[in-house]
Design a protein around this motif. Structure first.
Motif, PDB file in Angstrom:
ATOM      1  N   ASP A 375       0.858  -1.180   0.000  1.00 45.02           N
ATOM      2  CA  ASP A 375       0.000   0.000   0.000  1.00 45.02           C
ATOM      3  C   ASP A 375       0.891   1.224   0.000  1.00 45.02           C
ATOM      4  OD1 ASP A 375      -1.901   1.936   0.300  1.00 45.02           O
ATOM      5  OD2 ASP A 375      -2.478   1.388   2.342  1.00 45.02           O
ATOM      6  N   GLU A 376       0.833   2.009  -1.076  1.00 41.17           N
ATOM      7  CA  GLU A 376       1.717   3.164  -1.180  1.00 41.17           C
ATOM      8  C   GLU A 376       1.396   4.238  -0.144  1.00 41.17           C
ATOM      9  OE1 GLU A 376      -0.097   6.312  -4.332  1.00 41.17           O
ATOM     10  OE2 GLU A 376       1.015   4.649  -5.195  1.00 41.17           O
ATOM     11  N   SER A 377       0.171   4.228   0.393  1.00 39.08           N
ATOM     12  CA  SER A 377      -0.189   5.233   1.400  1.00 39.08           C
ATOM     13  C   SER A 377       0.392   4.907   2.771  1.00 39.08           C
ATOM     14  CB  SER A 377      -1.713   5.347   1.514  1.00 39.08           C
ATOM     15  OG  SER A 377      -2.285   4.128   1.965  1.00 39.08           O
ATOM     16  N   ALA A 378       1.096   3.782   2.904  1.00 34.03           N
ATOM     17  CA  ALA A 378       1.678   3.401   4.196  1.00 34.03           C
ATOM     18  C   ALA A 378       2.906   4.228   4.539  1.00 34.03           C
ATOM     19  CB  ALA A 378       2.047   1.917   4.190  1.00 34.03           C
ATOM     20  N   TYR A 379       3.350   5.052   3.607  1.00 35.00           N
ATOM     21  CA  TYR A 379       4.532   5.847   3.927  1.00 35.00           C
ATOM     22  C   TYR A 379       4.117   7.113   4.674  1.00 35.00           C
ATOM     23  CZ  TYR A 379       4.166   9.613   0.401  1.00 35.00           C
ATOM     24  OH  TYR A 379       3.793  10.714  -0.315  1.00 35.00           O
ATOM     25  N   LEU A 380       5.005   7.576   5.523  1.00 31.50           N
ATOM     26  CA  LEU A 380       4.773   8.766   6.342  1.00 31.50           C
ATOM     27  C   LEU A 380       5.628   9.893   5.790  1.00 31.50           C
ATOM     28  CD1 LEU A 380       3.507   9.934   8.986  1.00 31.50           C
ATOM     29  CD2 LEU A 380       5.592   9.173  10.144  1.00 31.50           C
ATOM     30  N   ARG A 381       4.998  11.015   5.436  1.00 32.79           N
ATOM     31  CA  ARG A 381       5.716  12.115   4.787  1.00 32.79           C
ATOM     32  C   ARG A 381       5.754  13.344   5.688  1.00 32.79           C
ATOM     33  NH1 ARG A 381       4.298  16.671   1.899  1.00 32.79           N
ATOM     34  NH2 ARG A 381       5.826  17.384   0.361  1.00 32.79           N
ATOM     35  N   PHE A 382       6.951  13.931   5.777  1.00 32.96           N
ATOM     36  CA  PHE A 382       7.135  15.195   6.475  1.00 32.96           C
ATOM     37  C   PHE A 382       7.698  16.210   5.487  1.00 32.96           C
ATOM     38  CE2 PHE A 382       7.242  12.164   9.955  1.00 32.96           C
ATOM     39  CZ  PHE A 382       6.476  12.789  10.919  1.00 32.96           C
ATOM     40  N   GLY A 409       2.722  14.230  22.748  1.00 31.03           N
ATOM     41  CA  GLY A 409       3.871  13.569  22.136  1.00 31.03           C
ATOM     42  C   GLY A 409       4.197  14.155  20.774  1.00 31.03           C
ATOM     43  N   GLY A 410       5.138  13.544  20.056  1.00 33.80           N
ATOM     44  CA  GLY A 410       5.579  14.045  18.757  1.00 33.80           C
ATOM     45  C   GLY A 410       4.951  13.286  17.606  1.00 33.80           C
ATOM     46  N   GLU A 411       4.822  13.962  16.466  1.00 35.94           N
ATOM     47  CA  GLU A 411       4.218  13.326  15.296  1.00 35.94           C
ATOM     48  C   GLU A 411       5.060  12.157  14.803  1.00 35.94           C
ATOM     49  OE1 GLU A 411       3.420  16.207  12.263  1.00 35.94           O
ATOM     50  OE2 GLU A 411       2.568  17.642  13.657  1.00 35.94           O
ATOM     51  N   LEU A 412       6.380  12.332  14.761  1.00 34.11           N
ATOM     52  CA  LEU A 412       7.260  11.268  14.286  1.00 34.11           C
ATOM     53  C   LEU A 412       7.335  10.126  15.284  1.00 34.11           C
ATOM     54  CD1 LEU A 412       9.366  10.079  12.356  1.00 34.11           C
ATOM     55  CD2 LEU A 412      11.085  11.529  13.466  1.00 34.11           C
ATOM     56  N   PHE A 426      11.238  12.299   4.361  1.00 40.30           N
ATOM     57  CA  PHE A 426      11.528  13.664   4.802  1.00 40.30           C
ATOM     58  C   PHE A 426      11.812  14.487   3.543  1.00 40.30           C
ATOM     59  CE2 PHE A 426      12.824  10.827   8.253  1.00 40.30           C
ATOM     60  CZ  PHE A 426      12.082  11.346   9.308  1.00 40.30           C
ATOM     61  N   ASP A 427      10.798  15.220   3.103  1.00 45.90           N
ATOM     62  CA  ASP A 427      10.861  15.913   1.818  1.00 45.90           C
ATOM     63  C   ASP A 427      11.576  17.248   1.961  1.00 45.90           C
ATOM     64  OD1 ASP A 427      10.392  15.744  -0.832  1.00 45.90           O
ATOM     65  OD2 ASP A 427       8.233  16.041  -0.735  1.00 45.90           O
ATOM     66  N   GLU A 428      12.490  17.523   1.014  1.00 47.82           N
ATOM     67  CA  GLU A 428      13.254  18.776   0.953  1.00 47.82           C
ATOM     68  C   GLU A 428      13.969  19.037   2.290  1.00 47.82           C
ATOM     69  OE1 GLU A 428      11.376  21.705  -2.134  1.00 47.82           O
ATOM     70  OE2 GLU A 428       9.847  21.221  -0.646  1.00 47.82           O
ATOM     71  N   PHE A 466      15.239  10.587   2.457  1.00 42.34           N
ATOM     72  CA  PHE A 466      15.387  12.044   2.450  1.00 42.34           C
ATOM     73  C   PHE A 466      15.423  12.497   1.000  1.00 42.34           C
ATOM     74  CE2 PHE A 466      17.298  10.293   6.216  1.00 42.34           C
ATOM     75  CZ  PHE A 466      16.939  11.156   7.238  1.00 42.34           C
ATOM     76  N   THR A 467      14.671  13.536   0.668  1.00 39.22           N
ATOM     77  CA  THR A 467      14.744  14.092  -0.678  1.00 39.22           C
ATOM     78  C   THR A 467      15.279  15.511  -0.600  1.00 39.22           C
ATOM     79  OG1 THR A 467      12.550  15.133  -0.799  1.00 39.22           O
ATOM     80  CG2 THR A 467      12.684  12.765  -1.258  1.00 39.22           C
ATOM     81  N   SER A 468      15.926  15.937  -1.683  1.00 33.00           N
ATOM     82  CA  SER A 468      16.548  17.258  -1.679  1.00 33.00           C
ATOM     83  C   SER A 468      16.735  17.748  -3.109  1.00 33.00           C
ATOM     84  CB  SER A 468      17.913  17.194  -0.968  1.00 33.00           C
ATOM     85  OG  SER A 468      18.594  18.416  -1.106  1.00 33.00           O
ATOM     86  N   ASN A 469      16.632  19.066  -3.275  1.00 37.20           N
ATOM     87  CA  ASN A 469      16.959  19.716  -4.547  1.00 37.20           C
ATOM     88  C   ASN A 469      18.324  20.392  -4.478  1.00 37.20           C
ATOM     89  OD1 ASN A 469      14.478  19.046  -5.757  1.00 37.20           O
ATOM     90  ND2 ASN A 469      13.477  20.789  -4.772  1.00 37.20           N
ATOM     91  N   LEU A 470      19.100  20.054  -3.458  1.00 36.91           N
ATOM     92  CA  LEU A 470      20.433  20.641  -3.311  1.00 36.91           C
ATOM     93  C   LEU A 470      21.267  20.409  -4.564  1.00 36.91           C
ATOM     94  CD1 LEU A 470      21.443  19.706   0.345  1.00 36.91           C
ATOM     95  CD2 LEU A 470      21.204  22.023  -0.577  1.00 36.91           C
TER      96      LEU A 470
END
Length: 638
Positions: A375-382, A409-412, A426-428, A466-470
């Motif tokens: 299930d692709e929706s099982a990923y958690l995105r920040f 508590g914390g979201e993560l 963890f986007d950008e 982790f994703t980045s446009n660096l």
């Protein structure tokens, strides 16, 4: 470091904090013990012989003080009230009860004295009328005061009396092993030293603060060897396989208490786990779940199938897809970080996706999630652009005690506690505040994080992406911030990579820019080292890939029309050709740019045209013409 013969030299082999307490009984009348109070502790064998023992704190204090001529412990806590220890029916228990009665009088079972009455009991022990050695243990002392800085009148009077008692206590001399004067100590057991009024201990040399640490590797190794007896191993040193299993058990238990190791052993015995498989029991204990998706037999088959399915979904990125699947295979086999001495607690997989926008970084993260969990929706995105301020990290791990939202508590940390088997995106990442990046050091190295409530969550079964446009844009060459004499204004940024460059050149430039950002700009080279060779570089979308993406997205539109309105949508060849030219003209915007162009040039005019006609369903509509007048596109439908 050699131990001083005057500080803890008498009780060799006992925990350091016990030796410290024992060695200073002649100079301190009260002690504040904090830290790892509810653990079990290694103690030498009893006088009659046997193996090393694992004792809870209360037993440990009694065994140590008993060797100094103490007759009993008087224990008070706000829940259980007052009791005498040991309370066994044997001769030792009877002697303890008799000594306590001589000091305090007859104690009613589970008596719960008021704070005022408690001062009388404390005084009777600290200033004994008879030569009897006893210790008064105030358990759960953190619960006595509603607030250590805002005391009720009765609480304030109680602590004032205890402060005075620390200065007026009288040492006791008794014959035996230690005939010198020793205080009958008052032992405060608190979660944190700050749980008591600060003025009680500040500048008071009669009260000593001792922190009980969590067990180190040596303690865990010795405990593992003791617990091996539960698996029928009597002499670990004679069994190389048992030695290896105990070493692995001790390493896997990093961050856990000795009591937790005892519970893990009990759990393993209940589940029929062998000594060599204790790491699996450690995982179960840490994560609180029995089902491990990584151990499912069909997962390897799904990953092998992914070698053909993922490239169909993430178009035009063969290098990135291949490297990602290699790292995923490593995770499935449990070989992530296998080169390290101790790697079992690190995340299952770590990926750093770098490259232009709209080329499939997020899509590949979704594909990985669907591959593993179905299930692709099982990923958690920040979205890390939301964490640009230094205090935003509280959203991840929760607010500290005393702050609004602490209980939530914390979201993560909450998400990982609920389901430790997941993909976290963890986007950008470059947009996050540098202080927040520090939290990832502990996750990447130790695989765990402590939230604002003091609970530890484990990331050992998660995949972090982790994703980045660096590296897409860099400072203009020359002086920092731009070059005035070369056509660049101060602070100017220039494009670092361009469509048409070879993949090797793009990879080198992006990795160089990423390295420069973490080492020079952020001054976090240690974080870059944690990513290692897990940086996956994405290429620009090629013309061929753009055409494939265009066809896929156009097919999605036709399918949606059929699902929503039971219409068969057919697109004339010339119309399709014109649309393709319009939508794939700017490849630097990637697949997302193709989608936005399709929405403007096709979806919007299609919606306008369909809205103006009566839809009966089960009919075929042909798009036979397309024309653009300025920013307006018109479709001809038949």
């Amino acid at each position: 470091m050699m131990e001083s013969p005057t500080l803890g030299g008498r009780l060799q082999g006992w925990p350091a904090f016990i030796r410290e307490l024992d060695a200073t009984l002649s100079v301190h009348s009260q002690y504040v013990l904090s830290g790892n109070l509810y653990d079990s502790f290694l103690a030498p064998p009893p006088p009659e012989g046997g193996p090393t023992r694992l004792l809870p704190l209360r037993d440990l204090l009694w065994e140590a003080l008993r060797s100094s001529g103490f007759s009993c412990l008087v224990i008070y806590d706000p829940v259980d009230g007052l009791l005498v220890y040991p309370d066994t029916p044997d001769e030792i228990g009877k002697e303890a009860a008799a000594a306590a009665e001589r000091l305090l009088g007859k104690i009613k079972p589970e008596e719960k004295p008021s704070l005022e009455a408690l001062t009388g009991y404390l005084a009777a022990v600290a200033r004994p009328a008879e030569k009897i050695r006893a210790a008064f243990v105030i358990d759960s002392a953190s619960r006595i005061a509603r607030s250590p800085t805002d005391l009720e009148p009765a609480e304030r009077d109680f602590f004032r009396y205890c402060e005075k008692l620390s200065r007026t206590a009288r040492p006791v001399v008794v014959p035996g092993a230690r005939p010198k004067p020793l205080y009958n100590p008052v032992l405060w057991l608190v979660e944190r030293p700050g749980d008591l009024p600060p003025w009680l201990t500040a500048g008071n040399d009669n009260i000593r603060e001792i922190t009980i640490p969590r067990p180190h590797l040596g303690d865990r190794q010795e405990t593992a060897r003791l617990l091996a007896r539960a698996f029928g191993v009597r002499d670990v040193s004679a069994d190389p396989a048992a030695i290896e299993a105990c070493e692995a058990f001790a390493e896997q238990a990093d961050g856990l208490t000795l009591q937790s190791m005892i519970e893990i052993t009990r759990l393993a015995r209940e589940r029929g786990v062998k000594l060599a498989d204790l790491p699996d029991a450690v995982r179960t204990y840490k994560l609180g779940v029995l089902d491990n998706p990584w151990s499912r037999g069909h997962l390897r088959k799904r990953v092998l199938e992914g070698e053909s399915k993922v490239p169909e979904r993430v178009v035009g990125q063969p290098q990135a897809v291949t490297k990602t699947l290699d790292i995923l295979k490593r995770a499935v086999l449990g070989l992530s970080g296998a080169q390290a001495t101790r790697s079992g607690s690190r995340p299952r997989g770590v990926l750093f996706f770098a490259g232009p926008t709209g080329v499939g970084k997020t899509e590949l993260a979704k594909a990985i999630t669907e591959l593993i969990f179905g299930d692709e929706s099982a990923y958690l995105r920040f979205d890390m652009s939301e964490f640009s301020s230094d205090h935003a990290g509280e959203r991840l791990i929760g607010a500290p005690p005393g702050y609004v939202g602490h209980e939530a508590g914390g979201e993560l940390t909450n998400a990982i506690r609920e389901d430790p088997f997941r993909v976290i995106l963890f986007d950008e990442i470059e947009k996050a505040h540098p202080r927040i990046l520090d939290k990832f050091l502990q996750i990447l190295e130790d695989g765990r994080l402590t939230d604002g409530r003091g609970n530890t969550v484990h990331f050992s079964e998660a995949i972090l992406i982790f994703t980045s446009n660096l590296g897409m844009y860099v400072d203009a060459p020359g002086n920092p911030g731009g070059r005035l004499d070369g056509g660049f204004s101060p602070g100017a940024r220039v494009q670092n990579i361009h469509p048409g460059m070879s993949y090797d050149e793009i990879e080198a430039k992006l990795k160089g820019a990423i390295s420069d950002h973490f080492t020079t700009v952020l001054n976090r080279p240690e974080l870059l080292n944690r990513f290692g060779d897990n940086i996956v570089v994405f290429n620009f979308i090629s013309a061929e890939a753009a055409n494939q993406i265009f066809e896929l997205q156009l097919a999605n539109i036709c399918r949606r029309v059929a699902e929503e309105h039971r219409l068969t949508l057919t697109i004339d060849g010339e119309v399709r050709k014109t649309l393709r030219e319009w939508c794939t003209s700017e490849l630097d915007k990637g697949g997302r740019g193709i989608g936005m162009a399709l929405e403007s040039y096709f979806v919007n005019p299609l919606a306008r045209a369909l809205f103006d006609r009566e839809l009966t369903g089960d009919e075929e509509i042909v798009v036979s013409g397309i024309a653009r007048r300025g920013s307006i596109v018109e479709l001809e439908l038949q």
